[in-house]
Design a protein around this motif. Structure first.
Motif, PDB file in Angstrom:
ATOM      1  N   CYS A 154       0.818  -1.064   0.206  1.00 49.85           N
ATOM      2  CA  CYS A 154       0.113   0.052   0.244  1.00 49.85           C
ATOM      3  C   CYS A 154       0.748   1.350   0.675  1.00 49.85           C
ATOM      4  O   CYS A 154       1.942   1.169   0.625  1.00 49.85           O
ATOM      5  CB  CYS A 154      -0.577   0.342   1.650  1.00 49.85           C
ATOM      6  N   THR A 155       0.567   2.169  -1.051  1.00 50.64           N
ATOM      7  CA  THR A 155       1.056   3.916  -0.398  1.00 50.64           C
ATOM      8  C   THR A 155      -0.119   4.034  -0.448  1.00 50.64           C
ATOM      9  O   THR A 155      -1.187   4.492  -0.680  1.00 50.64           O
ATOM     10  CB  THR A 155       1.733   4.079  -2.031  1.00 50.64           C
ATOM     11  N   PHE A 156       0.984   6.162   0.610  1.00 50.05           N
ATOM     12  CA  PHE A 156      -0.747   7.306   0.061  1.00 50.05           C
ATOM     13  C   PHE A 156       1.095   8.238   0.279  1.00 50.05           C
ATOM     14  O   PHE A 156       1.269   8.333   1.678  1.00 50.05           O
ATOM     15  CB  PHE A 156      -0.692   7.059   1.405  1.00 50.05           C
ATOM     16  N   THR A 157       1.213   8.898  -0.677  1.00 52.60           N
ATOM     17  CA  THR A 157       1.889  10.328  -0.688  1.00 52.60           C
ATOM     18  C   THR A 157       1.515  11.380  -1.445  1.00 52.60           C
ATOM     19  O   THR A 157       0.444  10.818  -1.833  1.00 52.60           O
ATOM     20  CB  THR A 157       3.339   9.597  -1.451  1.00 52.60           C
ATOM     21  N   PHE A 158       1.880  12.143  -0.954  1.00 53.67           N
ATOM     22  CA  PHE A 158       1.621  13.288  -1.602  1.00 53.67           C
ATOM     23  C   PHE A 158       3.105  14.530  -1.024  1.00 53.67           C
ATOM     24  O   PHE A 158       3.845  14.404  -0.162  1.00 53.67           O
ATOM     25  CB  PHE A 158       0.220  14.793  -0.712  1.00 53.67           C
ATOM     26  N   ASN A 159       2.500  15.258  -2.060  1.00 50.12           N
ATOM     27  CA  ASN A 159       3.684  16.883  -1.916  1.00 50.12           C
ATOM     28  C   ASN A 159       3.194  18.269  -1.690  1.00 50.12           C
ATOM     29  O   ASN A 159       2.461  18.565  -1.796  1.00 50.12           O
ATOM     30  CB  ASN A 159       4.355  17.016  -2.662  1.00 50.12           C
ATOM     31  N   ASN A 160       3.858  18.394   0.081  1.00 46.20           N
ATOM     32  CA  ASN A 160       2.550  19.754   0.259  1.00 46.20           C
ATOM     33  C   ASN A 160       4.079  20.837   0.865  1.00 46.20           C
ATOM     34  O   ASN A 160       3.611  21.596   1.587  1.00 46.20           O
ATOM     35  CB  ASN A 160       2.131  19.318   2.038  1.00 46.20           C
ATOM     36  N   THR A 161       5.233  20.143   0.384  1.00 47.81           N
ATOM     37  CA  THR A 161       6.717  21.024   1.419  1.00 47.81           C
ATOM     38  C   THR A 161       6.483  22.603   0.918  1.00 47.81           C
ATOM     39  O   THR A 161       7.161  23.485   1.104  1.00 47.81           O
ATOM     40  CB  THR A 161       7.618  20.216   0.132  1.00 47.81           C
ATOM     41  N   ASP A 162       5.370  22.973   0.177  1.00 48.32           N
ATOM     42  CA  ASP A 162       5.163  24.811  -0.560  1.00 48.32           C
ATOM     43  C   ASP A 162       4.620  25.338   0.787  1.00 48.32           C
ATOM     44  O   ASP A 162       4.837  26.532   0.836  1.00 48.32           O
ATOM     45  CB  ASP A 162       4.291  24.581  -1.590  1.00 48.32           C
ATOM     46  N   GLN A 163       3.927  24.872   1.470  1.00 50.95           N
ATOM     47  CA  GLN A 163       3.447  25.410   3.340  1.00 50.95           C
ATOM     48  C   GLN A 163       4.450  25.049   4.113  1.00 50.95           C
ATOM     49  O   GLN A 163       4.510  23.863   5.205  1.00 50.95           O
ATOM     50  CB  GLN A 163       2.485  24.652   3.248  1.00 50.95           C
ATOM     51  N   ALA A 164       5.352  25.949   4.081  1.00 46.65           N
ATOM     52  CA  ALA A 164       6.215  25.952   4.838  1.00 46.65           C
ATOM     53  C   ALA A 164       5.647  26.014   6.974  1.00 46.65           C
ATOM     54  O   ALA A 164       6.380  25.376   7.461  1.00 46.65           O
ATOM     55  CB  ALA A 164       7.007  27.692   4.953  1.00 46.65           C
ATOM     56  N   ASP A 165       4.202  26.639   6.881  1.00 42.47           N
ATOM     57  CA  ASP A 165       4.256  26.726   8.537  1.00 42.47           C
ATOM     58  C   ASP A 165       2.940  25.638   8.872  1.00 42.47           C
ATOM     59  O   ASP A 165       2.814  25.116   9.094  1.00 42.47           O
ATOM     60  CB  ASP A 165       3.204  28.308   8.614  1.00 42.47           C
ATOM     61  N   ASN A 166       3.459  24.828   7.800  1.00 43.09           N
ATOM     62  CA  ASN A 166       2.292  23.140   8.171  1.00 43.09           C
ATOM     63  C   ASN A 166       2.132  22.631   9.156  1.00 43.09           C
ATOM     64  O   ASN A 166       3.265  22.652   9.419  1.00 43.09           O
ATOM     65  CB  ASN A 166       2.435  22.286   6.829  1.00 43.09           C
ATOM     66  N   MET A 235       4.794  12.732   2.778  1.00 47.64           N
ATOM     67  CA  MET A 235       4.829  14.299   2.403  1.00 47.64           C
ATOM     68  C   MET A 235       5.388  15.046   1.087  1.00 47.64           C
ATOM     69  O   MET A 235       5.444  15.979   1.471  1.00 47.64           O
ATOM     70  CB  MET A 235       4.427  15.324   4.037  1.00 47.64           C
ATOM     71  N   TRP A 236       6.800  14.313   1.145  1.00 51.15           N
ATOM     72  CA  TRP A 236       6.914  14.904   0.126  1.00 51.15           C
ATOM     73  C   TRP A 236       7.359  13.248  -1.038  1.00 51.15           C
ATOM     74  O   TRP A 236       8.938  13.748  -1.124  1.00 51.15           O
ATOM     75  CB  TRP A 236       8.725  15.172   1.083  1.00 51.15           C
ATOM     76  N   ALA A 237       6.577  13.503  -1.968  1.00 54.27           N
ATOM     77  CA  ALA A 237       6.587  12.538  -3.126  1.00 54.27           C
ATOM     78  C   ALA A 237       5.733  12.949  -3.954  1.00 54.27           C
ATOM     79  O   ALA A 237       4.624  14.016  -3.374  1.00 54.27           O
ATOM     80  CB  ALA A 237       7.045  11.379  -2.431  1.00 54.27           C
ATOM     81  N   ALA A 238       5.946  12.044  -4.822  1.00 52.87           N
ATOM     82  CA  ALA A 238       4.203  12.512  -5.630  1.00 52.87           C
ATOM     83  C   ALA A 238       3.688  11.908  -5.245  1.00 52.87           C
ATOM     84  O   ALA A 238       3.019  11.152  -4.479  1.00 52.87           O
ATOM     85  CB  ALA A 238       4.661  11.531  -6.801  1.00 52.87           C
ATOM     86  N   ASN A 239       2.272  12.448  -5.325  1.00 53.26           N
ATOM     87  CA  ASN A 239       0.742  11.791  -5.080  1.00 53.26           C
ATOM     88  C   ASN A 239       0.580   9.924  -5.323  1.00 53.26           C
ATOM     89  O   ASN A 239       0.266   9.598  -6.774  1.00 53.26           O
ATOM     90  CB  ASN A 239      -0.771  13.194  -5.521  1.00 53.26           C
ATOM     91  N   ARG A 240      -0.348   9.840  -5.264  1.00 52.84           N
ATOM     92  CA  ARG A 240       0.150   8.187  -4.492  1.00 52.84           C
ATOM     93  C   ARG A 240      -0.591   7.407  -3.952  1.00 52.84           C
ATOM     94  O   ARG A 240      -1.138   8.202  -2.224  1.00 52.84           O
ATOM     95  CB  ARG A 240       1.469   7.300  -5.438  1.00 52.84           C
ATOM     96  N   SER A 241      -1.726   6.884  -3.965  1.00 46.94           N
ATOM     97  CA  SER A 241      -3.098   5.914  -3.097  1.00 46.94           C
ATOM     98  C   SER A 241      -3.436   4.792  -3.188  1.00 46.94           C
ATOM     99  O   SER A 241      -5.051   5.372  -3.746  1.00 46.94           O
ATOM    100  CB  SER A 241      -3.769   7.249  -2.191  1.00 46.94           C
TER     101      SER A 241
END
Length: 335
Positions: A154-166, A235-241
Motif C-alpha cells: 500500500c502507498t499513500f504519498t503527497f507533496n505539500n512542502t510548499d506550505q512552510a508553516d504546516n 509528504m515530500w513525494a508524488a501523489n499516490r494512494s
C-alpha cells in the motif's frame, strides 16, 4: 421516516473540517452542524457565516458548555487530540476525533477510558472505512477467489512542502508522515487481515528543514502466518494512494484506495486471476457523509459502529512501533 438529527459542534477551523467534514455533516441524513469554535472568535464567526452554522464560539470550552450540542468533531493538531477528547467527554459530548487518535497508544487508552467513564461514544475518523467498496473487497477475499492472502502492498504519498508553516512539519505538534498518512495503510491491512502485526521495521527520511519529522517512510509489518504489509507514506513525494492484495491465486488492486470519493466519482476494484482481469464499479459515495451518518445512528439509535474504540489503541500500538523503528533503525516487536 428519517430519525432525529445529531447536533454537532466543530472544535477548530482546520482545513479538513472546512473542505470535507462540515459539508458532509450538513449533507448527511442524520447530522446538523450547530456550532463551531476557534481560539479566535472572529475566525469562528467567519467560518460560521461561510458555512451557515448557527453558533460560533471564541473558545473550545464555550462550545463544550453548550447543552444543545450532542457530539463534537475534533480536527485539531495531533498533540491536542488527547486533551480535548477527554475534556469533551467530561462535558458529556460524544467524540469523533481526527486521525491519528493521539501521539501514543497510552494516550489513546486514556481518551477511551475517559469516554467510557462519561458514557459517550468515541470513534477515530478513518472515513474511508465507511465506503461500501471495502465490504466488497472483504467479500472477494472471503470467497477464496484470489486464494490465501500472501501479502499486501500500500502507498499513500503527497507533496505539500510548499506550505512552510504546516503543522505537519512541527515535531512537538505530532507532525510527520507516519502520523498523517501512514496510519491509513496500517489500519487498512489490519482491517482486511482481521489480525494484528507482530513486528515492524521502518526506514524514514527525517528532514532537518522540516523540524526533523519523517517526511517519507517505508515499512514492513509482519503479521501471523507469514503474511506481511509493505507500505510507504510521505509528504515530500508524488501523489499516490493505492493498494494491492496478493493472493495465492490472484490479486485485488485498488488504484484510489483512500480517495475522497464524491458522488460523481466511480471507485474501481480490479480482480486479476490467471489471465483474466475483472473491473468492478461501485456507486460513488462521499465517505465523510457515510461516516457522519454512521456516528449519528450510533449515538441516537444505538446502532454499533463497525469498529470498537479499542481499535484506535491497536492502531496506535503499531504506529508507536513504527516510529521507534524508524528512529532506532531496528526491527521492533509489538507486545
Amino acid at each position: 421516516m428519517m430519525g432525529r438529527k445529531l447536533k454537532w459542534g466543530i472544535l477548530g477551523t482546520a482545513e479538513i473540517a472546512q473542505i470535507a467534514v462540515i459539508p458532509a455533516i450538513q449533507q448527511s441524513e442524520r447530522g446538523e452542524v450547530l456550532g463551531i469554535a476557534s481560539r479566535n472568535a472572529d475566525k469562528a464567526a467567519e467560518a460560521a457565516r461561510e458555512f451557515d452554522i448557527p453558533k460560533s464560539y471564541g473558545s473550545y470550552d464555550d462550545l463544550l458548555a453548550d447543552p444543545e450540542i450532542g457530539a463534537v468533531y475534533i480536527p485539531l493538531p495531533n498533540h491536542l487530540h488527547e486533551e480535548w477528547t477527554i475534556r469533551a467527554a467530561e462535558a458529556g459530548k460524544h467524540v469523533l476525533c481526527e486521525k491519528p487518535s493521539s501521539l501514543s497508544s497510552a494516550g489513546t487508552s486514556r481518551m477511551i477510558e475517559a469516554c467510557q467513564r462519561a458514557g459517550v461514544i468515541f470513534a477515530e475518523a478513518f472515513m474511508y472505512r465507511y465506503h461500501p467498496k471495502h465490504r466488497r473487497i472483504k467479500e472477494i477475499i472471503n470467497s477464496g477467489e484470489i486464494g490465501d492472502i500472501r501479502g499486501i502492498h500500500c502507498t499513500f504519498t503527497f507533496n505539500n512542502t510548499d506550505q512552510a508553516d504546516n503543522v505537519r512539519f512541527n515535531k512537538n505538534m505530532g507532525g510527520g508522515s507516519l502520523y498523517d498518512v501512514g496510519v491509513y495503510p496500517i489500519s487498512a491491512a489490519r482491517m482486511y487481515l482481521d489480525r494484528e502485526p507482530e513486528a515492524v521495521t521502518v526506514h524514514a527520511l527525517f528532514s532537518p528543514e522540516h523540524d526533523n519529522v519523517d517526511m517519507m517512510a517505508s515499512g514492513l509489518l509482519e503479521f501471523p502466518g507469514g503474511v506481511n504489509l509493505t507500505f510507504d507514506c510521505g509528504m515530500w513525494a508524488a501523489n499516490r494512494s493505492n493498494m494491492e492484495i496478493l493472493g495465492s491465486k490472484g490479486t485485488i488492486a485498488m488504484p484510489k484506495m483512500f480517495g475522497w470519493e464524491r458522488t460523481s466519482v466511480v471507485p474501481q476494484i480490479f480482480v486479476h486471476v490467471g489471465s483474466v482481469t475483472r473491473e468492478e464499479r461501485l456507486k460513488g459515495f462521499n465517505s465523510f457523509e457515510l461516516q457522519a451518518d454512521a456516528f449519528a445512528k450510533a449515538v441516537l439509535d444505538g446502532v454499533p459502529l463497525p469498529y470498537e474504540p479499542e481499535d484506535a489503541v491497536s492502531n496506535m500500538k503499531v504506529i508507536d512501533a513504527c516510529i521507534e523503528s524508524a528512529r532506532s533503525r531496528k526491527r521492533i516487536e509489538i507486545g
